[in-house]
Write an enzyme that holds these catalytic residues in place. Structure first.
Site, PDB file in Angstrom:
ATOM      1  N   ASN A   1       2.979  -7.359   8.117  1.00 28.90           N
ATOM      2  CA  ASN A   1       2.878  -8.537   7.248  1.00 28.90           C
ATOM      3  C   ASN A   1       1.457  -8.624   6.725  1.00 28.90           C
ATOM      4  O   ASN A   1       0.556  -9.146   7.385  1.00 28.90           O
ATOM      5  CB  ASN A   1       3.263  -9.799   8.020  1.00 28.90           C
ATOM      6  N   GLU A   2       1.277  -8.073   5.529  1.00 27.34           N
ATOM      7  CA  GLU A   2      -0.046  -7.984   4.921  1.00 27.34           C
ATOM      8  C   GLU A   2      -0.445  -9.324   4.295  1.00 27.34           C
ATOM      9  O   GLU A   2       0.395 -10.234   4.184  1.00 27.34           O
ATOM     10  CB  GLU A   2      -0.034  -6.883   3.853  1.00 27.34           C
ATOM     11  N   PRO A   3      -1.708  -9.459   3.881  1.00 26.99           N
ATOM     12  CA  PRO A   3      -2.133 -10.677   3.199  1.00 26.99           C
ATOM     13  C   PRO A   3      -1.154 -11.050   2.081  1.00 26.99           C
ATOM     14  O   PRO A   3      -0.705 -10.184   1.336  1.00 26.99           O
ATOM     15  CB  PRO A   3      -3.510 -10.297   2.639  1.00 26.99           C
TER      16      PRO A   3
END
Ligand code: F6R
Length: 247
Positions: A147-149
């Site tokens: 879950n990236e930025p």
């Protein structure tokens, strides 16, 4: 809460202890233990200790069901870099877990199959009463799982695009960033949040600045791990180096 240990080895033994105790508690009640697992360098010593306890202390994994956080997409499970290979080599090949109880997102799906696969992954977890314990590492982008930025706090399992820094950090395993897949299938922040207990581990000076943001920074999708500040069942387990910038 934040727990800081002398080094990664000592911290890893503590985490392995919690996992083993959960498994044994469930065995006493003839229940299954549902574990959410991570790959990468961070949990390696935890898995080593669990394997040791299986071999030397007879800890059984017959009542354990696992769901891994993520897998690259596309990814052949036989490939050296797959998270399937990682989990087999570091844990599953050395314990008595039933193969049918292992779940890892499938990197071989056709694009049009992914959405259904992800819904099914969520449903399987839910049907088992949810994850008893999720273990996490943290990426230098602040990702948990992949879950990236920009990830939403209520996100579910889905196909995501990897951040450039994440691909750079993975480039050594793939012999160059250009060989790192651009996408992954990951549990969402929402999926992780539903776990009854969450342990985020971080070791090493390299993680100190992202740990400061994750633990003390403003809660924001820019650093997805900050959402864990909103959870009262998350423990940050750190070594001295990773905790070095905390006030
Ligand atoms: C791995 C995962 C990632 C890693 C993170 C840290 O399944 O979901 O979030 O935990 O990238 O990786 P390491 O431990 O290699 O520093």
């Amino acid at each position: 809460p934040v727990s800081v240990y002398e080094n990664a080895q000592i911290a890893s033994l503590k985490v392995a202890d919690r996992i083993a105790n959960l498994i044994k508690r469930k065995q006493d009640r003839e229940e299954m233990a549902v574990l959410g697992l991570a790959t990468g360098a961070t949990p390696v010593q935890v898995y080593e200790e669990l394997v040791r306890r299986h071999k030397e202390d007879g800890l059984s994994f017959q009542n354990v069901i696992t769901f891994n956080l993520d897998e690259y997409y596309p990814m052949n499970p036989e490939s050296r870099q797959s998270y399937v290979t990682f989990m087999n080599e570091n844990l599953f090949d050395h314990i008595d877990i039933k193969k049918e109880n292992i779940h890892i997102p499938d990197g071989t799906l056709e694009k049009e199959e992914i959405a259904d696969f992800c819904i099914d992954y969520e449903n399987q977890i839910e049907a088992l009463g949810g994850l008893d314990l999720q273990i996490l590492g943290i990426g230098r982008t602040g990702h948990i799982g992949f879950n990236e930025p920009g990830s939403a706090p209520n996100s579910g399992t889905r196909l995501v695009t990897l951040d450039d820094l994440t691909r750079r950090d993975a480039s050594r395993d793939f012999g160059g960033k250009e060989n790192v897949p651009t996408k992954a299938i990951t549990m969402g922040i929402g999926t992780i949040f539903k776990a009854k207990e969450i342990i985020l581990m971080a070791w090493n000076r390299k993680k100190a600045s992202i740990i400061k943001k994750a633990v003390e920074g403003e809660i924001s999708g820019e650093v997805p791990a900050t959402y864990l500040q909103l959870s009262d069942n998350t423990e940050f387990v750190l070594d001295h180096d990773a905790a070095a910038e905390l006030t």
